[in-house]
Every structure is written in C-alpha cells, then in structure tokens.
Design a protein around this motif. Structure first.
Motif, PDB file in Angstrom:
ATOM      1  N   ASP A   1       0.827  -1.211   0.000  1.00  0.00           N
ATOM      2  CA  ASP A   1       0.000   0.000   0.000  1.00  0.00           C
ATOM      3  C   ASP A   1       0.862   1.263   0.000  1.00  0.00           C
ATOM      4  O   ASP A   1       0.564   2.234  -0.704  1.00  0.00           O
ATOM      5  N   ILE A   2       1.925   1.260   0.794  1.00  0.00           N
ATOM      6  CA  ILE A   2       2.816   2.423   0.861  1.00  0.00           C
ATOM      7  C   ILE A   2       3.520   2.633  -0.475  1.00  0.00           C
ATOM      8  O   ILE A   2       3.591   3.756  -0.984  1.00  0.00           O
ATOM      9  N   VAL A   3       4.024   1.553  -1.049  1.00  0.00           N
ATOM     10  CA  VAL A   3       4.699   1.653  -2.352  1.00  0.00           C
ATOM     11  C   VAL A   3       3.708   2.134  -3.409  1.00  0.00           C
ATOM     12  O   VAL A   3       4.043   2.980  -4.247  1.00  0.00           O
ATOM     13  N   CYS A   4       2.481   1.632  -3.365  1.00  0.00           N
ATOM     14  CA  CYS A   4       1.447   2.060  -4.315  1.00  0.00           C
ATOM     15  C   CYS A   4       1.227   3.565  -4.227  1.00  0.00           C
ATOM     16  O   CYS A   4       1.136   4.240  -5.244  1.00  0.00           O
ATOM     17  N   ALA A   5       1.153   4.082  -3.017  1.00  0.00           N
ATOM     18  CA  ALA A   5       0.914   5.515  -2.833  1.00  0.00           C
ATOM     19  C   ALA A   5       2.076   6.342  -3.373  1.00  0.00           C
ATOM     20  O   ALA A   5       1.866   7.326  -4.090  1.00  0.00           O
ATOM     21  N   LEU A   6       3.282   5.951  -3.040  1.00  0.00           N
ATOM     22  CA  LEU A   6       4.447   6.711  -3.494  1.00  0.00           C
ATOM     23  C   LEU A   6       4.612   6.639  -5.012  1.00  0.00           C
ATOM     24  O   LEU A   6       4.878   7.652  -5.661  1.00  0.00           O
ATOM     25  N   VAL A   7       4.430   5.461  -5.570  1.00  0.00           N
ATOM     26  CA  VAL A   7       4.558   5.306  -7.021  1.00  0.00           C
ATOM     27  C   VAL A   7       3.441   6.063  -7.744  1.00  0.00           C
ATOM     28  O   VAL A   7       3.665   6.620  -8.823  1.00  0.00           O
TER      29      VAL A   7
END
Length: 171
Positions: free
Chosen positions: A156-162
């Motif tokens: 979820d965190i990677v999704c948000a940053l990407v």
C-alpha cells in the motif's frame, strides 16, 4: 429486448439440462452449496463485523483526521499531496470510506488537479487490505497473518508513493 435480457434464464436452463443429462440431483447440489456458503458466512462474520465497527469508531472519533495531520509534513517531504493523506490512511480499511474521501478530494481540488489524479490512481490500484485479509484468512481459518499484513501494508505504501511519482511524471 436484447440478448443480454436472456443470459441468466438461458444459463439457468442450461445448468438444469446439463444436470438432467448427467442424472444429477440439481436441487440437492444447490442446497448443499447454499449450506456451505452459509457456513463460510458464519466463519467470516465475526472478523468482518469487528473490522466494520473499528473503522466506524476510528472515523467517528476523529482519529483519521488527527493521523492525517500528523503525517502531512512527511507526505509533503516525499512529494505526496497531503490532501490525499486521509485517503491513504482509510483505503486499507474501508472501500466505501475511501470512495467518500475520494469524492471530497475531487470536489475540493478538481479531478485534473495533482491531488485528484493521485487520489484516482490510489483508488484504482490499491486494495482494502484489512478487509481482504480478514475475510480470506477467516474463511481458511488462518491464524498467523503477521507477514501477510506487513507485506500488504508495504505494498500500500509503495502504491501511494509510485502513484504520486507517476502522476507527476505524466503531468
């Protein structure tokens, strides 16, 4: 009337004819499937109920707004729009809550704004992590969920940053 109006009745009749051809007790199989489905609902209902009550209490208490305010400086520092902070927090817990926040972002900033586009990408490319884990793990009676939860939240965190990087790159 179009062909699509007849799809369900045709499929239903096809299953009945197939069952008759195979000499299967279609009604008995149907009721057995319903019995198994109700058993699954019985197994997953407690965790699902707990999740819904917890999310409602978190939103009603103002916890989501407090947490959003606390992480806003960090979000700005990494180039993530702080306007989407509440969406980032609520999305892993509640799909309907995330859609309500998404609508608020679009009304306040517009669909073509940086925040609106990032919110759109997040909503379309992330999952309601806690809901999914609680339903699926309850259905299979899994007890050890620690690593799955950590991996899903990292996703979820990677999704948000990407999403923020991608929207910035494409704007």
């Amino acid at each position: 009337m179009s062909f699509s109006d007849f799809i369900i009745p045709v499929l239903f009749a096809g299953v009945l004819l197939y069952g008759l051809f195979r000499k299967t007790d279609v009604f008995g199989e149907f009721t057995e499937g319903v019995r198994e489905g109700l058993h699954t609902v019985y197994d997953i209902f407690p965790s699902l109920f707990c999740l819904v009550v917890t999310v409602a209490a978190f939103k009603a208490s103002g916890g989501a707004e407090l947490l959003t305010g606390l992480i806003a400086p960090a979000l700005s520092a990494v180039g993530f729009p702080p306007e989407c902070g509440s969406l980032l927090i609520l999305r892993p817990f509640s799909g309907s809550g995330a859609i309500a926040i998404f609508e608020q972002i679009l009304k306040a900033y517009g669909p073509d704004s940086f925040a609106g586009r990032v919110a759109s990408v997040i909503l379309g490319s992330s999952e309601t992590t806690f809901y999914t884990l609680s339903v699926y793990f309850a259905a299979v009676k899994a007890k050890k969920t620690r690593y799955a939860l950590a991996a899903a939240l990292l996703g979820d965190i990677v999704c948000a940053l990407v999403s923020a990087v991608t929207v910035r790159f494409l704007l």
